[in-house]
Design a protein around this motif. Structure first.
Motif, PDB file in Angstrom:
ATOM      1  N   PHE A 148       0.753  -1.339  -0.076  1.00 51.51           N
ATOM      2  CA  PHE A 148      -0.030   0.080  -0.042  1.00 51.51           C
ATOM      3  C   PHE A 148       0.775   1.329   0.118  1.00 51.51           C
ATOM      4  O   PHE A 148       0.426   2.135  -0.810  1.00 51.51           O
ATOM      5  N   ARG A 149       2.017   1.512   0.667  1.00 50.26           N
ATOM      6  CA  ARG A 149       2.725   2.379   0.719  1.00 50.26           C
ATOM      7  C   ARG A 149       3.476   2.831  -0.433  1.00 50.26           C
ATOM      8  O   ARG A 149       3.576   3.849  -1.019  1.00 50.26           O
ATOM      9  N   GLN A 150       4.114   1.639  -1.021  1.00 54.91           N
ATOM     10  CA  GLN A 150       4.616   1.738  -2.292  1.00 54.91           C
ATOM     11  C   GLN A 150       3.613   2.343  -3.524  1.00 54.91           C
ATOM     12  O   GLN A 150       4.064   3.111  -4.289  1.00 54.91           O
ATOM     13  N   GLY A 151       2.513   1.824  -3.450  1.00 55.94           N
ATOM     14  CA  GLY A 151       1.438   2.291  -4.360  1.00 55.94           C
ATOM     15  C   GLY A 151       1.025   3.792  -3.863  1.00 55.94           C
ATOM     16  O   GLY A 151       0.965   4.536  -4.807  1.00 55.94           O
ATOM     17  N   PHE A 152       0.995   4.275  -2.789  1.00 51.55           N
ATOM     18  CA  PHE A 152       0.594   5.468  -2.240  1.00 51.55           C
ATOM     19  C   PHE A 152       1.731   6.575  -2.623  1.00 51.55           C
ATOM     20  O   PHE A 152       1.571   7.472  -3.272  1.00 51.55           O
ATOM     21  N   GLN A 153       3.010   6.104  -2.652  1.00 51.55           N
ATOM     22  CA  GLN A 153       4.004   7.037  -2.663  1.00 51.55           C
ATOM     23  C   GLN A 153       3.991   7.138  -4.635  1.00 51.55           C
ATOM     24  O   GLN A 153       4.413   8.324  -5.054  1.00 51.55           O
ATOM     25  N   GLN A 154       3.782   6.162  -5.272  1.00 47.67           N
ATOM     26  CA  GLN A 154       3.618   6.290  -6.809  1.00 47.67           C
ATOM     27  C   GLN A 154       2.515   7.217  -7.100  1.00 47.67           C
ATOM     28  O   GLN A 154       2.616   8.209  -7.860  1.00 47.67           O
ATOM     29  N   GLY A 155       1.325   7.016  -6.413  1.00 48.98           N
ATOM     30  CA  GLY A 155       0.331   7.862  -6.760  1.00 48.98           C
ATOM     31  C   GLY A 155       0.423   9.423  -6.190  1.00 48.98           C
ATOM     32  O   GLY A 155       0.186  10.350  -7.065  1.00 48.98           O
ATOM     33  N   GLN A 156       1.092   9.491  -5.153  1.00 52.00           N
ATOM     34  CA  GLN A 156       1.553  10.962  -4.754  1.00 52.00           C
ATOM     35  C   GLN A 156       2.502  11.635  -5.551  1.00 52.00           C
ATOM     36  O   GLN A 156       2.332  12.786  -5.955  1.00 52.00           O
ATOM     37  N   ARG A 157       3.303  10.813  -6.417  1.00 57.03           N
ATOM     38  CA  ARG A 157       4.227  11.587  -7.076  1.00 57.03           C
ATOM     39  C   ARG A 157       3.327  11.989  -8.466  1.00 57.03           C
ATOM     40  O   ARG A 157       3.595  12.957  -9.131  1.00 57.03           O
ATOM     41  N   TRP A 158       2.523  11.015  -8.755  1.00 56.32           N
ATOM     42  CA  TRP A 158       1.471  11.507  -9.934  1.00 56.32           C
ATOM     43  C   TRP A 158       0.783  12.675  -9.498  1.00 56.32           C
ATOM     44  O   TRP A 158       0.696  13.570 -10.406  1.00 56.32           O
ATOM     45  N   TYR A 159       0.148  12.776  -8.374  1.00 47.44           N
ATOM     46  CA  TYR A 159      -0.611  13.790  -7.915  1.00 47.44           C
ATOM     47  C   TYR A 159       0.100  15.267  -7.908  1.00 47.44           C
ATOM     48  O   TYR A 159      -0.288  16.262  -8.526  1.00 47.44           O
ATOM     49  N   LYS A 160       1.494  15.113  -7.294  1.00 50.17           N
ATOM     50  CA  LYS A 160       2.202  16.284  -7.256  1.00 50.17           C
ATOM     51  C   LYS A 160       2.682  16.794  -8.706  1.00 50.17           C
ATOM     52  O   LYS A 160       2.723  18.004  -8.878  1.00 50.17           O
ATOM     53  N   ALA A 161       2.928  15.925  -9.623  1.00 50.55           N
ATOM     54  CA  ALA A 161       3.342  16.313 -10.779  1.00 50.55           C
ATOM     55  C   ALA A 161       2.243  16.769 -11.738  1.00 50.55           C
ATOM     56  O   ALA A 161       2.181  17.849 -12.630  1.00 50.55           O
ATOM     57  N   LYS A 162       1.227  16.495 -11.667  1.00 50.16           N
ATOM     58  CA  LYS A 162      -0.054  16.678 -12.184  1.00 50.16           C
ATOM     59  C   LYS A 162      -0.562  18.079 -11.836  1.00 50.16           C
ATOM     60  O   LYS A 162      -1.302  18.884 -12.629  1.00 50.16           O
ATOM     61  N   LYS A 163      -0.210  18.400 -10.578  1.00 48.95           N
ATOM     62  CA  LYS A 163      -0.544  19.460  -9.922  1.00 48.95           C
ATOM     63  C   LYS A 163       0.141  20.871 -10.328  1.00 48.95           C
ATOM     64  O   LYS A 163      -0.320  21.799 -10.757  1.00 48.95           O
ATOM     65  N   VAL A 164       1.438  20.453 -10.651  1.00 49.63           N
ATOM     66  CA  VAL A 164       2.173  21.300 -11.355  1.00 49.63           C
ATOM     67  C   VAL A 164       1.777  21.623 -12.549  1.00 49.63           C
ATOM     68  O   VAL A 164       1.813  22.748 -13.047  1.00 49.63           O
ATOM     69  N   VAL A 165       1.333  20.817 -13.454  1.00 50.12           N
ATOM     70  CA  VAL A 165       1.028  20.961 -14.885  1.00 50.12           C
ATOM     71  C   VAL A 165      -0.201  21.774 -14.794  1.00 50.12           C
ATOM     72  O   VAL A 165      -0.340  22.642 -15.649  1.00 50.12           O
ATOM     73  N   ASP A 166      -1.198  21.470 -13.916  1.00 49.08           N
ATOM     74  CA  ASP A 166      -2.574  22.059 -13.901  1.00 49.08           C
ATOM     75  C   ASP A 166      -2.318  23.611 -13.532  1.00 49.08           C
ATOM     76  O   ASP A 166      -2.941  24.560 -13.856  1.00 49.08           O
ATOM     77  N   GLU A 167      -1.504  23.796 -12.516  1.00 48.42           N
ATOM     78  CA  GLU A 167      -1.099  25.162 -11.953  1.00 48.42           C
ATOM     79  C   GLU A 167      -0.504  26.058 -12.900  1.00 48.42           C
ATOM     80  O   GLU A 167      -1.085  27.203 -13.230  1.00 48.42           O
TER      81      GLU A 167
END
Length: 242
Positions: A148-167
């Motif tokens: 779960f932690r590995q998946g969460f970290q992967q998803g968090q990287r996606w979220y942060k990168a997507k947030k930069v693109v959106d901003e």
């Protein structure tokens, strides 16, 4: 032929209803029919207030009376575990079910909760949790935590990168909208310049138009810089967006 006389004003209606809800509805209707205009407004306000309180109390309850009485704590635990709820949620059930004279079975609930976590605590659920921008879920412990932690970290990287693109994309769109407004303002000023006869007023309008064009140029330069950043951000995001 039998005639039915209408009841005098203020007399409640008596209908042969079986359901308590229907009796209550007819009672309310009778009160409205018998009331004066000012009284009707008061009745409506009181009923709206009572309905609001009822909805709020219902929304605050973690479990319904029927669920308390069903006494199926294993299934409830499984469902909570599958949803990633902490087992501490059981305390809310204890409090709410106590109002109905029911004592929940924590041992049975915990067994179901542990089984539900087996479903929840994996890589895909962790990744989905991270992509949603949520804080880390501490429900997954022991052997269930690493995946779960590995998946969460992967998803968090996606979220942060997507947030930069959106901003960055939002900032570009904002500047483009500002330029559109400036372009419209310049058009209006040019229309005024075309018909302005006074030399000093005409010069003032020309200066105003020049200032707006200068402002547009500044926005265009900033848009250019942001577009470079956006291209880089999208390149960083692409490998994560699988």
């Amino acid at each position: 032929m039998e005639l039915h006389r209408s009841k005098p004003p203020g007399t409640a209606l008596h209908l042969p209803l079986q359901s308590n809800n229907r009796r209550l509805a007819c009672c309310c209707i009778a009160q409205f029919c018998a009331a004066k205009p000012d009284e009707i407004r008061g009745l409506m306000l009181r009923r709206i207030f009572m309905l609001t309180v009822f909805v709020q109390l219902t929304a605050c309850s973690s479990i319904s009376k029927d669920e308390c009485l069903q006494d199926d704590w294993y299934s409830l635990g499984v469902n909570d575990g599958k949803a990633g709820e902490l087992s501490s949620k059981f305390r809310e059930y204890q409090k709410d079910c106590a109002d109905h004279g029911v004592m929940p079975d924590f041992k049975t609930y915990q067994q179901g909760h542990s089984q539900g976590l087996v479903f929840f605590c994996d890589f895909p659920h962790g990744e989905a949790w991270g992509r949603a921008g949520k804080d880390y879920n501490t429900a997954c412990t022991g052997k269930l935590e690493p995946a779960f932690r590995q998946g969460f970290q992967q998803g968090q990287r996606w979220y942060k990168a997507k947030k930069v693109v959106d901003e960055i994309a939002t900032a570009i769109a904002d500047l483009q909208n500002r330029n559109l407004t400036l372009r419209e303002d310049i058009y209006v000023i040019n229309q005024r310049i075309a018909v302005e006869q006074n030399a000093s007023a005409r010069a003032a309008l020309l200066n105003q138009a020049d200032r707006l064009r200068y402002q547009m140029e500044g926005y265009n330069q900033e848009i250019g810089r942001l577009q470079i950043r956006l291209a880089q951000a999208e390149a960083n995001f692409a490998p994560l967006n699988r």
